[in-house]
Design a protein around this motif. Structure first.
Motif, PDB file in Angstrom:
ATOM      1  N   UNK A 195       0.846  -1.191   0.000  1.00 53.51           N
ATOM      2  CA  UNK A 195       0.000   0.000   0.000  1.00 53.51           C
ATOM      3  C   UNK A 195       0.884   1.244   0.000  1.00 53.51           C
ATOM      4  N   UNK A 196       0.671   2.126  -0.952  1.00 47.81           N
ATOM      5  CA  UNK A 196       1.464   3.352  -1.048  1.00 47.81           C
ATOM      6  C   UNK A 196       0.763   4.546  -0.417  1.00 47.81           C
ATOM      7  N   UNK A 197      -0.559   4.482  -0.312  1.00 46.59           N
ATOM      8  CA  UNK A 197      -1.318   5.624   0.205  1.00 46.59           C
ATOM      9  C   UNK A 197      -2.547   5.134   0.947  1.00 46.59           C
ATOM     10  N   UNK A 198      -2.838   5.797   2.058  1.00 47.16           N
ATOM     11  CA  UNK A 198      -4.052   5.525   2.820  1.00 47.16           C
ATOM     12  C   UNK A 198      -4.874   6.808   2.825  1.00 47.16           C
ATOM     13  N   UNK A 199      -6.123   6.705   2.395  1.00 47.94           N
ATOM     14  CA  UNK A 199      -6.952   7.901   2.326  1.00 47.94           C
ATOM     15  C   UNK A 199      -8.146   7.779   3.269  1.00 47.94           C
ATOM     16  N   UNK A 200      -8.584   8.913   3.749  1.00 47.92           N
ATOM     17  CA  UNK A 200      -9.777   8.998   4.580  1.00 47.92           C
ATOM     18  C   UNK A 200     -10.674  10.087   4.022  1.00 47.92           C
ATOM     19  N   UNK A 201     -11.953   9.770   3.861  1.00 47.91           N
ATOM     20  CA  UNK A 201     -12.939  10.754   3.444  1.00 47.91           C
ATOM     21  C   UNK A 201     -14.065  10.764   4.465  1.00 47.91           C
ATOM     22  N   UNK A 202     -14.370  11.929   4.994  1.00 44.21           N
ATOM     23  CA  UNK A 202     -15.544  12.095   5.852  1.00 44.21           C
ATOM     24  C   UNK A 202     -16.705  12.408   4.917  1.00 44.21           C
ATOM     25  N   UNK A 203     -17.712  11.545   4.928  1.00 44.90           N
ATOM     26  CA  UNK A 203     -18.807  11.681   3.954  1.00 44.90           C
ATOM     27  C   UNK A 203     -20.159  11.554   4.639  1.00 44.90           C
ATOM     28  N   UNK A 204     -21.178  12.098   4.002  1.00 44.52           N
ATOM     29  CA  UNK A 204     -22.534  12.062   4.539  1.00 44.52           C
ATOM     30  C   UNK A 204     -23.175  10.737   4.163  1.00 44.52           C
ATOM     31  N   UNK A 205     -22.781   9.675   4.887  1.00 43.68           N
ATOM     32  CA  UNK A 205     -23.272   8.323   4.607  1.00 43.68           C
ATOM     33  C   UNK A 205     -23.787   7.689   5.902  1.00 43.68           C
ATOM     34  N   UNK A 206     -24.503   6.581   5.756  1.00 36.90           N
ATOM     35  CA  UNK A 206     -25.010   5.852   6.919  1.00 36.90           C
ATOM     36  C   UNK A 206     -23.891   5.040   7.565  1.00 36.90           C
ATOM     37  N   UNK A 207     -24.214   4.445   8.724  1.00 39.91           N
ATOM     38  CA  UNK A 207     -23.255   3.590   9.409  1.00 39.91           C
ATOM     39  C   UNK A 207     -22.231   4.388  10.185  1.00 39.91           C
ATOM     40  N   UNK A 208     -21.124   3.743  10.504  1.00 38.75           N
ATOM     41  CA  UNK A 208     -20.041   4.411  11.229  1.00 38.75           C
ATOM     42  C   UNK A 208     -18.860   4.675  10.303  1.00 38.75           C
TER      43      UNK A 208
END
Length: 223
Positions: free
Chosen positions: A74-87
């Protein structure tokens, strides 16, 4: 003792250096929502990036993957905060955190998000038995990492609780912690075996007892 501390410090420095070869990028695509705004105020992108890096190093140490060649490529780890259900959920090396979950969480949201990110980052790096491992074990390993990192929430089950060893999440995490107490490094050995496939017999290969016997002994210990 001083030599032990020095060796640990050297290991952390070496791991940090290899972490530098991986990029970590967090973005908030839901800043205009209540949860997205709370994320910006209570957590922030800079802290989230820091957690992704720190969690990765912790996971490599937990999995005994001090050599980058032992890890998933893995060369990159991304995180997106999004308006979705669940956790939250993870697909390959991309983590999605629910702004709705952040907005509705009652309690220390920064600590909770940190724990969730340790769990989700584990999914980025863990082996899944070439898709053969059951989901309960996969989620249990991720929660085991969260537990060992010190981010287990108070509502988790207590040691010995649960209906079956592969129930998943906190139940399986507690069981794996027990297995690791029988042979320190068990989870690292189990994860390594899962690189090429999966069978429940891995438990017997590592601990000398099948997983059902281990579960029964675990339940008896905390009865």
């Amino acid at each position: 003792m001083k030599l032990h501390v020095a060796a640990a410090a050297s290991l952390l420095l070496a791991m940090a250096a290899t972490a530098g070869a991986v990029t970590f990028n967090a973005t908030n695509a839901a800043s205009n929502t209540t949860g997205g705004h709370r994320f910006d105020q209570a957590v922030g992108l800079a802290y989230a990036n820091q957690v992704l890096s720190s969690a990765s190093i912790f996971i490599w140490i937990t999995f005994n993957q001090t050599n980058p060649a032992d890890r998933k490529p893995v060369d990159a780890v991304t995180l997106v905060v999004a308006d979705v259900d669940g956790a939250a959920f993870t697909v390959d090396d991309a983590i999605t955190l629910s702004a709705q979950y952040v907005g509705n969480y009652s309690g220390d949201v920064k600590t909770e998000v940190t724990g969730v990110l340790y769990h989700e980052t584990t999914h980025v790096w863990q082996w899944d038995g070439q898709g053969q491992a059951n989901g309960g074990l996969i989620e249990g390993i991720a929660d085991y990492v969260r537990l060992k990192a010190g981010y287990a929430p108070g509502h988790w089950v207590k040691p010995g609780q649960g209906d079956r060893w592969d129930q998943g999440y906190d139940v399986t995490a507690r069981f794996l912690d027990y297995c690791d107490s029988l042979k320190p490094g068990f989870v690292a050995l189990l994860n390594a075996k899962m690189k090429g496939g999966y069978t429940d017999d891995f438990f017997a290969q590592i601990l000398g007892k099948n997983v059902q016997q281990l579960w029964q002994e675990y339940k008896a210990k905390y009865a």
